[in-house]
Design a protein around this motif. Sequence first.
Motif, short mmCIF file in Angstrom:
data_model
loop_
_atom_site.label_atom_id
_atom_site.label_comp_id
_atom_site.label_asym_id
_atom_site.label_seq_id
_atom_site.Cartn_x
_atom_site.Cartn_y
_atom_site.Cartn_z
N VAL B 8 46.36 46.84 42.97
CA VAL B 8 44.97 46.76 43.23
C VAL B 8 44.77 48.25 43.39
O VAL B 8 43.54 48.51 42.75
CB VAL B 8 44.87 45.96 44.68
N GLU B 9 45.18 49.05 44.15
CA GLU B 9 44.96 50.35 44.26
C GLU B 9 44.71 51.24 42.93
O GLU B 9 43.89 51.83 42.85
CB GLU B 9 45.80 51.05 45.34
N ALA B 10 45.86 50.78 42.11
CA ALA B 10 45.86 51.50 40.69
C ALA B 10 44.72 51.23 40.04
O ALA B 10 43.88 51.77 39.20
CB ALA B 10 47.04 51.38 39.87
N ALA B 11 44.14 49.66 39.99
CA ALA B 11 43.04 49.15 39.47
C ALA B 11 41.84 49.74 39.86
O ALA B 11 40.84 50.13 39.24
CB ALA B 11 42.94 47.73 39.49
N GLN B 12 41.69 50.13 41.21
CA GLN B 12 40.36 50.59 41.98
C GLN B 12 40.48 51.93 41.51
O GLN B 12 39.51 52.70 41.32
CB GLN B 12 40.71 50.59 43.34
N ALA B 13 41.47 52.80 41.00
CA ALA B 13 41.55 54.15 40.68
C ALA B 13 41.07 54.33 39.27
O ALA B 13 41.15 55.35 38.57
CB ALA B 13 42.80 54.90 41.05
N GLY B 14 41.13 53.27 38.64
CA GLY B 14 40.58 53.25 37.30
C GLY B 14 41.57 52.96 36.08
O GLY B 14 41.40 53.34 35.03
N ASP B 15 42.75 52.54 36.54
CA ASP B 15 43.72 52.15 35.47
C ASP B 15 43.72 51.05 34.81
O ASP B 15 43.69 49.98 35.36
CB ASP B 15 45.16 52.52 36.56
N ARG B 16 43.33 51.10 33.48
CA ARG B 16 42.89 50.04 32.77
C ARG B 16 44.01 48.99 32.66
O ARG B 16 43.97 47.56 32.78
CB ARG B 16 42.53 50.31 31.34
N GLY B 17 45.43 49.52 32.41
CA GLY B 17 46.48 48.65 32.46
C GLY B 17 46.68 47.81 33.65
O GLY B 17 47.09 46.61 33.72
N ALA B 18 46.25 48.49 34.88
CA ALA B 18 46.71 47.78 36.49
C ALA B 18 45.66 46.59 36.44
O ALA B 18 45.96 45.54 36.87
CB ALA B 18 46.53 48.83 37.39
N LEU B 19 44.50 46.81 35.77
CA LEU B 19 43.24 46.06 35.99
C LEU B 19 43.34 44.72 35.42
O LEU B 19 43.42 43.44 35.33
CB LEU B 19 41.85 46.63 35.58
N GLU B 20 44.10 44.96 34.07
CA GLU B 20 44.46 43.91 33.11
C GLU B 20 45.56 43.01 33.73
O GLU B 20 45.55 41.99 33.50
CB GLU B 20 44.69 44.35 31.66
N GLU B 21 46.87 43.77 34.26
CA GLU B 21 47.75 43.17 34.76
C GLU B 21 47.33 42.34 36.01
O GLU B 21 47.77 41.06 36.38
CB GLU B 21 48.64 44.07 35.32
N LEU B 22 46.40 42.41 36.78
CA LEU B 22 45.87 42.06 37.96
C LEU B 22 44.96 40.61 37.48
O LEU B 22 45.26 39.48 38.09
CB LEU B 22 44.49 42.97 38.46
N VAL B 23 44.41 40.92 36.31
CA VAL B 23 43.70 39.80 35.67
C VAL B 23 44.82 38.69 35.30
O VAL B 23 44.73 37.43 35.29
CB VAL B 23 42.87 40.02 34.62
N ARG B 24 45.87 39.09 34.55
CA ARG B 24 46.89 38.47 34.06
C ARG B 24 47.63 37.40 35.39
O ARG B 24 47.84 36.17 35.13
CB ARG B 24 47.99 38.88 33.31
N ARG B 25 47.59 38.07 36.44
CA ARG B 25 48.42 37.48 37.46
C ARG B 25 47.41 36.58 38.24
O ARG B 25 48.13 35.61 38.68
CB ARG B 25 48.85 38.56 38.32
N THR B 26 46.23 36.87 38.04
CA THR B 26 45.40 35.95 39.16
C THR B 26 44.36 34.94 38.14
O THR B 26 43.98 34.03 39.07
CB THR B 26 44.33 36.84 39.71
N HIS B 27 44.63 35.23 37.09
CA HIS B 27 43.52 34.32 36.24
C HIS B 27 43.66 32.77 36.44
O HIS B 27 42.51 31.97 36.66
CB HIS B 27 43.37 34.68 34.95
N ARG B 28 45.00 32.32 36.51
CA ARG B 28 45.16 30.82 36.73
C ARG B 28 44.53 30.35 37.98
O ARG B 28 44.01 29.30 38.21
CB ARG B 28 46.59 30.34 36.58
N SER B 29 44.88 31.06 39.00
CA SER B 29 44.36 30.68 40.39
C SER B 29 42.88 30.98 40.63
O SER B 29 42.42 29.56 40.84
CB SER B 29 44.93 31.78 41.44
N VAL B 30 42.42 31.69 39.90
CA VAL B 30 40.90 31.64 39.83
C VAL B 30 40.28 30.58 39.10
O VAL B 30 39.46 29.80 39.56
CB VAL B 30 40.50 33.15 39.23
N TYR B 31 40.94 30.30 37.93
CA TYR B 31 40.42 29.22 37.10
C TYR B 31 40.56 27.84 37.96
O TYR B 31 39.61 27.18 37.84
CB TYR B 31 41.17 29.05 35.76
N THR B 32 41.58 27.65 38.66
CA THR B 32 41.87 26.39 39.30
C THR B 32 40.85 26.15 40.61
O THR B 32 40.54 25.30 40.54
CB THR B 32 43.32 26.53 39.99
#
Lengths: 139, 198
Positions: B8-32
């Motif tokens: 999360v901190e990496a995504a906050q710092a602007g790391d594009r890869g971290a943000l995408e990984e965050l989305v990959r890990r959480t999108h099913r839960s968000v969708y559900t």
Amino acid sequence: MTTCHNIRPLLPARAEELSRFEIHTRAEHVADCARCATEAAAYSRLGQALAVMANLEADPADGTLERVLVAIGRRRTGVTDPRILAAAGSAGAVVATVVVARAVRSRRRSRRRAPSGPWSRRLRLPNLPVPTPALARAK
Amino acid sequence: MEVDRELVEAAQAGDRGALEELVRRTHRSVYTCALRLVGNPDDAADVTQDVYLRVVRKLGGFRHEASFSTWLNRVTTNVAMSTLKRRTRRFAVEGAAVPADTRDPAPEPAERAEAIALARRLERLVAGLPEGQRQVLVLRDVYGQSTEEVANAMGLTPGAVKVRLFRARERLKAELEATEGGQVVALAGRRRATGRRS
């Protein structure tokens, strides 16, 4: 004495949704009433199963993840660190203040010079009609 | 849904890869969560996208005071509720909102197997609840939001939330008992099951 009818609204509730008195009343009644005890147990089981639902995940339709990634790629700003954003915001505010201050100062200067300007001189010329407010607006 | 703080901190710092990984890990839960709230897969997919657009905007303000998943659930709730206010419902709830293929995020101990099996059966029953009752129940009993949080998200008074919650739980229990009874009886013979359900 508390009747089953009075207790019924309390049976589905979680403890934190009830007052101390209600918790005590429910517990006392359930201890003596097999029917309400069964009901309370059923609600408890239901609550546990509902909490487990939070761990179950559905698979979204194909392409949903890709769509999200494309959308955030379009919208995303390069910098999201709040410290950098705050610094940038402060710098922007300083620049804006300087620009506004300079604009105000130059306007004041131009007002002070106005009596000697060409428009004022023209107004002082003899035989020219003094512009009424309406004419001034039209000009 | 487990998310590392470092990610999360990496995504906050602007790391594009971290943000995408965050989305990959959480999108099913968000969708559900979105599916349970809005009631149909198309709207749930739209809500999922809107949630991440909002996450991109607001992630800088996330202070790790609550867990990331709790924060994400709140964002999902707010986006889903805004979506519902904007749109007329296109589908009836019955039969439309069931996550078709729910799966466990990780292997569970044997003692939880029964609760998980029950939770799977509950998905369909929850989806069949009236919309207002379903949303309150999902937010309060599935995602553990407080009565006040649910009231704020839905624009209701806490008293109205409690009333809906009571009705939803009562109805769900009755339907669960009917379903389970029906299944048990069905093993012994269809005649009694048919009589019970009619």
